[in-house]
Motif scaffolding. Structure first.
Motif, PDB file in Angstrom:
ATOM      1  N   GLY A  75       0.802  -1.219   0.000  1.00  0.00           N
ATOM      2  CA  GLY A  75       0.000   0.000   0.000  1.00  0.00           C
ATOM      3  C   GLY A  75       0.829   1.260   0.000  1.00  0.00           C
ATOM      4  N   THR A  76       2.106   1.142  -0.322  1.00  0.00           N
ATOM      5  CA  THR A  76       3.010   2.297  -0.362  1.00  0.00           C
ATOM      6  C   THR A  76       2.973   2.938  -1.748  1.00  0.00           C
ATOM      7  OG1 THR A  76       4.500   1.255   1.229  1.00  0.00           O
ATOM      8  CG2 THR A  76       5.385   3.077  -0.079  1.00  0.00           C
ATOM      9  N   PRO A  77       2.675   4.225  -1.854  1.00  0.00           N
ATOM     10  CA  PRO A  77       2.742   4.894  -3.155  1.00  0.00           C
ATOM     11  C   PRO A  77       4.126   4.733  -3.771  1.00  0.00           C
ATOM     12  CG  PRO A  77       1.607   6.287  -1.580  1.00  0.00           C
ATOM     13  CD  PRO A  77       2.175   5.134  -0.793  1.00  0.00           C
ATOM     14  N   LEU A  78       4.165   4.431  -5.047  1.00  0.00           N
ATOM     15  CA  LEU A  78       5.451   4.163  -5.700  1.00  0.00           C
ATOM     16  C   LEU A  78       6.402   5.346  -5.601  1.00  0.00           C
ATOM     17  CD1 LEU A  78       4.415   2.173  -8.912  1.00  0.00           C
ATOM     18  CD2 LEU A  78       4.953   1.330  -6.611  1.00  0.00           C
ATOM     19  N   ALA A  79       5.870   6.570  -5.546  1.00  0.00           N
ATOM     20  CA  ALA A  79       6.734   7.748  -5.473  1.00  0.00           C
ATOM     21  C   ALA A  79       7.537   7.808  -4.185  1.00  0.00           C
ATOM     22  CB  ALA A  79       5.902   9.023  -5.614  1.00  0.00           C
ATOM     23  N   LEU A  80       7.163   7.006  -3.181  1.00  0.00           N
ATOM     24  CA  LEU A  80       7.930   6.964  -1.938  1.00  0.00           C
ATOM     25  C   LEU A  80       9.066   5.943  -1.997  1.00  0.00           C
ATOM     26  CD1 LEU A  80       5.079   7.259   0.725  1.00  0.00           C
ATOM     27  CD2 LEU A  80       6.629   9.051  -0.088  1.00  0.00           C
ATOM     28  N   LEU A  81       9.184   5.238  -3.129  1.00  0.00           N
ATOM     29  CA  LEU A  81      10.274   4.284  -3.327  1.00  0.00           C
ATOM     30  C   LEU A  81      11.392   4.956  -4.125  1.00  0.00           C
ATOM     31  CD1 LEU A  81       8.126   1.150  -4.279  1.00  0.00           C
ATOM     32  CD2 LEU A  81       8.922   1.859  -2.003  1.00  0.00           C
ATOM     33  N   PRO A  82      12.641   4.599  -3.869  1.00  0.00           N
ATOM     34  CA  PRO A  82      13.782   5.290  -4.503  1.00  0.00           C
ATOM     35  C   PRO A  82      13.705   5.353  -6.020  1.00  0.00           C
ATOM     36  CG  PRO A  82      14.559   3.889  -2.722  1.00  0.00           C
ATOM     37  CD  PRO A  82      13.097   3.591  -2.883  1.00  0.00           C
ATOM     38  N   ASP A  83      13.266   4.283  -6.662  1.00  0.00           N
ATOM     39  CA  ASP A  83      13.270   4.239  -8.128  1.00  0.00           C
ATOM     40  C   ASP A  83      12.212   5.153  -8.754  1.00  0.00           C
ATOM     41  OD1 ASP A  83      15.320   2.432  -7.998  1.00  0.00           O
ATOM     42  OD2 ASP A  83      14.084   0.672  -8.432  1.00  0.00           O
ATOM     43  N   PHE A  84      11.281   5.640  -7.968  1.00  0.00           N
ATOM     44  CA  PHE A  84      10.156   6.387  -8.537  1.00  0.00           C
ATOM     45  C   PHE A  84       9.991   7.784  -7.944  1.00  0.00           C
ATOM     46  CE2 PHE A  84       9.046   1.909  -9.034  1.00  0.00           C
ATOM     47  CZ  PHE A  84       8.598   1.854 -10.341  1.00  0.00           C
ATOM     48  N   ARG A  85      10.908   8.227  -7.105  1.00  0.00           N
ATOM     49  CA  ARG A  85      10.660   9.439  -6.322  1.00  0.00           C
ATOM     50  C   ARG A  85      10.524  10.702  -7.165  1.00  0.00           C
ATOM     51  NH1 ARG A  85      16.456   9.514  -3.137  1.00  0.00           N
ATOM     52  NH2 ARG A  85      17.812   9.813  -4.957  1.00  0.00           N
ATOM     53  N   GLU A  86      11.004  10.695  -8.415  1.00  0.00           N
ATOM     54  CA  GLU A  86      10.857  11.869  -9.283  1.00  0.00           C
ATOM     55  C   GLU A  86       9.977  11.570 -10.499  1.00  0.00           C
ATOM     56  OE1 GLU A  86      11.953  14.916  -8.569  1.00  0.00           O
ATOM     57  OE2 GLU A  86      12.708  14.126  -6.660  1.00  0.00           O
ATOM     58  N   ASN A  87       9.243  10.465 -10.469  1.00  0.00           N
ATOM     59  CA  ASN A  87       8.406  10.067 -11.602  1.00  0.00           C
ATOM     60  C   ASN A  87       6.974  10.542 -11.380  1.00  0.00           C
ATOM     61  OD1 ASN A  87       6.862   8.794 -13.552  1.00  0.00           O
ATOM     62  ND2 ASN A  87       7.894   6.826 -13.375  1.00  0.00           N
ATOM     63  N   PRO A  88       6.486  11.509 -12.152  1.00  0.00           N
ATOM     64  CA  PRO A  88       5.120  12.021 -11.945  1.00  0.00           C
ATOM     65  C   PRO A  88       4.044  10.944 -12.058  1.00  0.00           C
ATOM     66  CG  PRO A  88       6.362  13.486 -13.388  1.00  0.00           C
ATOM     67  CD  PRO A  88       7.192  12.245 -13.224  1.00  0.00           C
ATOM     68  N   ASN A  89       4.304   9.909 -12.862  1.00  0.00           N
ATOM     69  CA  ASN A  89       3.313   8.850 -13.029  1.00  0.00           C
ATOM     70  C   ASN A  89       3.189   7.965 -11.796  1.00  0.00           C
ATOM     71  OD1 ASN A  89       2.634   9.588 -15.697  1.00  0.00           O
ATOM     72  ND2 ASN A  89       4.414   8.480 -16.484  1.00  0.00           N
ATOM     73  N   ALA A  90       4.145   8.082 -10.877  1.00  0.00           N
ATOM     74  CA  ALA A  90       4.113   7.310  -9.634  1.00  0.00           C
ATOM     75  C   ALA A  90       3.530   8.137  -8.494  1.00  0.00           C
ATOM     76  CB  ALA A  90       5.518   6.840  -9.279  1.00  0.00           C
ATOM     77  N   MET A  91       3.047   9.333  -8.810  1.00  0.00           N
ATOM     78  CA  MET A  91       2.497  10.243  -7.805  1.00  0.00           C
ATOM     79  C   MET A  91       0.979  10.277  -7.896  1.00  0.00           C
ATOM     80  SD  MET A  91       5.339  13.226  -8.280  1.00  0.00           S
ATOM     81  CE  MET A  91       7.079  12.769  -8.278  1.00  0.00           C
ATOM     82  N   PHE A  92       0.366  11.041  -7.020  1.00  0.00           N
ATOM     83  CA  PHE A  92      -1.082  11.177  -7.041  1.00  0.00           C
ATOM     84  C   PHE A  92      -1.514  11.985  -8.263  1.00  0.00           C
ATOM     85  CE2 PHE A  92      -0.419   9.995  -2.667  1.00  0.00           C
ATOM     86  CZ  PHE A  92      -1.555   9.267  -2.330  1.00  0.00           C
ATOM     87  N   PHE A  93      -2.491  11.452  -8.991  1.00  0.00           N
ATOM     88  CA  PHE A  93      -3.094  12.155 -10.122  1.00  0.00           C
ATOM     89  C   PHE A  93      -4.189  13.054  -9.541  1.00  0.00           C
ATOM     90  CE2 PHE A  93      -0.741   9.168 -12.386  1.00  0.00           C
ATOM     91  CZ  PHE A  93      -0.928   9.229 -13.751  1.00  0.00           C
TER      92      PHE A  93
END
Length: 576
Positions: free
Chosen positions: A102-120
């Motif tokens: 249940g962790t948003p992907l943007a909180l993981l190192p590989d995705f922290r700057e990826n807008p698609n891994a953030m809240f739309f």
């Protein structure tokens, strides 16, 4: 309640999060705090030209901790020890890709700057194509799976955004286990959840945005999604079957968050919901009164006894869901995609030369320029309102169409564009602003007309939010256009207060949310009554609004030719 108890309401808006600590006995606001999202303020992860609006979960986490701790600090330790519940509302549909935990992907190192891994964010319209496909796809089934969301699926909503990100980002697609609404994730975070399958989903988000309905046994069947796009195959099983009303607890505050906030693990965390739904409760909604939360957009809520409207389906709105506002009643939602945003756009347009010339000036220190710009920015809309109010009202003059961020309701179409018409060399800023304000009021009237035409009468209006409280000019115009009074709720934090009312109910301090609303409601401090002479003039301009809008819609969407009567009206009003 024999002893004084307190509850906390947390309201996540478009630009900021605010928390209020409230006396659960009488609704008195003991303390409050606001936190503006720093990454959002810097414009990170957004591209307005592409309608991409994303928000980083760190903005939400940092804001939650900052505002709640500030409320506790202001109130003192004795009050903190008596806090019994906390509930959260958020914008929506604002979903995010998460892993199994249940962790948003943007909180993981590989995705922290990826807008698609953030809240739309709700206003992200990058999935217009996907929404159109869902609407066309739904016509192939004997069961109308869109009937409880007004018959039209929007690019602002859950499934369109999910399909878009699965198609456009392979890395996110391969790592995304589930798709979660903001309001559900925050409660999951506060309760220490670590298995997304155990997340308690809000009936508000599920029913209004994700096609959940008891009649369908939950979400539409696997075949509906797998045949839409193979990328969705199997995704339904990773989501949810049950959905819950917000008067119920999601759990208790986890040890981690109790320590971070300075509260007890005995604090009950209520099921989350969308801001306008909790805001309607905070604003003391009444059956058949349209509760209008007026901010960057509007969300219009109406409740009615289920038995009186369960056989009525209102087309072109944002859904009707039992229990989505008040448990036991039907909740109906509509709204406008741009309201305050329209005024903000015009303000920014007027300030663009000033901002750029000040930034280039070597005679003014940067900090002085920033102070001057802020001072001017704060004064633009009030001054425009003052001058616009003095203009005579006639059938002629500048017109505007309020679809600057597409049209939410009636009949969602996010491809539509706003317009300003009838310009001449005498069209100055107050006249154009007046046309924009009028257009937003006409858009609001279109919603009321749709409810009335389809069997759900609107008996009155309740105004809440920043525009309602800060702009007497627009509220008087709203009353004049509608031809009915609009009463303004006293609280400046109706959404957060509504969340506090739900927190009190989830914590067992009240048996029903209506009881919490009655005890904790702050009442109304203004009411605007219509000038019926002006209403008659507005009625004639309103018909022109529809004629111009129909022409713009036909040109934008390449639909079939306009009806003959509309063509004739457009020609009469635009003989050139």
């Amino acid at each position: 309640m024999e002893e004084v108890s307190y509850v906390i309401g947390v309201d996540y808006g478009t630009d900021s999060v605010r928390s209020v600590l409230v006396n659960a006995h009488n609704g008195e606001e003991v303390s409050s705090s606001v936190y503006y999202y720093p990454r959002w303020q810097r414009g990170q992860y957004c591209n307005a030209s592409e309608n991409q609006f994303r928000q980083h979960p760190l903005d939400y986490i940092e804001g939650l901790e900052h505002t709640v701790k500030a409320c506790i600090s202001q109130a003192g330790g004795a009050v903190a020890a008596a806090v019994k519940g906390i509930s959260v509302d958020t914008t929506g549909s604002t979903p995010v890709a998460v892993n199994r935990a249940g962790t948003p992907l943007a909180l993981l190192p590989d995705f922290r700057e990826n807008p698609n891994a953030m809240f739309f964010l709700w206003k992200d319209h990058t999935s217009v194509k996907e929404a159109a496909e869902i609407n066309e796809h739904a016509t192939r089934f004997d069961i109308n799976y869109l009937k409880y969301v007004g018959g039209i699926y929007s690019s602002e909503w859950f499934w369109a955004k999910l399909l878009h990100v699965l198609r456009t980002d392979e890395q996110v697609r391969e790592s995304c286990y589930s798709w979660v609404e903001h309001c559900d994730w925050i409660t999951f975070l506060l309760t220490g959840g670590n298995d997304v399958k155990q997340m308690k989903r809000s009936v508000t988000a599920a029913g209004h945005k994700a096609l959940w309905a008891e009649e369908f046994g939950g979400l539409p069947p696997e075949q509906f999604f797998a045949s839409l796009d193979p990328l969705l195959a199997g995704f339904r099983d990773k989501l949810f079957t049950d959905a819950h009303t917000s008067d119920k607890p999601a759990g208790q505050l986890s040890q981690e968050w109790a320590d971070r906030l300075g509260l007890s693990t005995d604090v009950v965390v209520g099921i989350g919901a969308f801001d306008a739904h909790m805001g309607a409760v905070g604003g003391q909604i009444e059956p058949y009164y349209l509760s209008k939360v007026m901010g960057t957009s509007t969300c219009d809520m109406l409740v009615a006894p289920v038995e009186e409207v369960e056989d009525t389906l209102v087309s072109g709105i944002c859904g009707q869901v039992p229990g989505s506002v008040i448990p036991g009643m039907m909740g109906l939602e509509a709204g406008q995609s741009a309201f305050g945003d329209t005024y903000a756009w015009f303000k920014d347009l007027l300030l663009w030369p000033v901002k750029n010339l000040l930034s280039q000036s070597q005679a003014i220190a940067p900090e002085v320029a920033d102070t001057l710009l802020k001072e001017l920015s704060d004064k633009v809309v009030p001054e425009l309102s003052k001058q616009a109010e003095q203009l005579p009202l006639t059938e002629e003059g500048e017109f505007a169409i309020d679809w600057f961020n597409g049209r939410r309701t009636p009949d969602a179409n996010q491809e539509l564009k706003g317009a300003i018409l009838g310009l001449g060399l005498g069209s100055d800023a107050p006249r154009i602003f007046r046309a924009l304000a009028e257009a937003t009021c006409f858009g609001a009237k279109s919603i009321v007309d749709r409810f009335n035409e389809q069997g759900v009468p609107v008996k009155g209006l309740i105004g809440m939010g920043g525009v309602a409280r800060k702009s007497p000019f627009i509220m008087q115009m709203m009353a004049d256009v509608m031809g009915m009074p609009i009463k303004i709720h006293r609280s400046e934090q109706t959404c957060a207060i509504g969340a506090a009312m739900f927190a009190a109910t989830a914590a067992g301090l009240y048996p029903r949310v209506e009881d919490a609303m009655h005890a904790m409601g702050q009442g109304f401090d203004a009411e605007y009554f219509p000038d019926m002479a002006r209403n008659q003039i507005y009625a004639k301009r309103y018909s022109q609004y529809h004629a111009h809008g129909a022409l713009i819609e036909q040109e934008t969407t390449s639909e079939k030719p306009l009806p003959t009567d509309v063509q004739e009206q457009v020609v009469r009003q635009n003989p050139s």
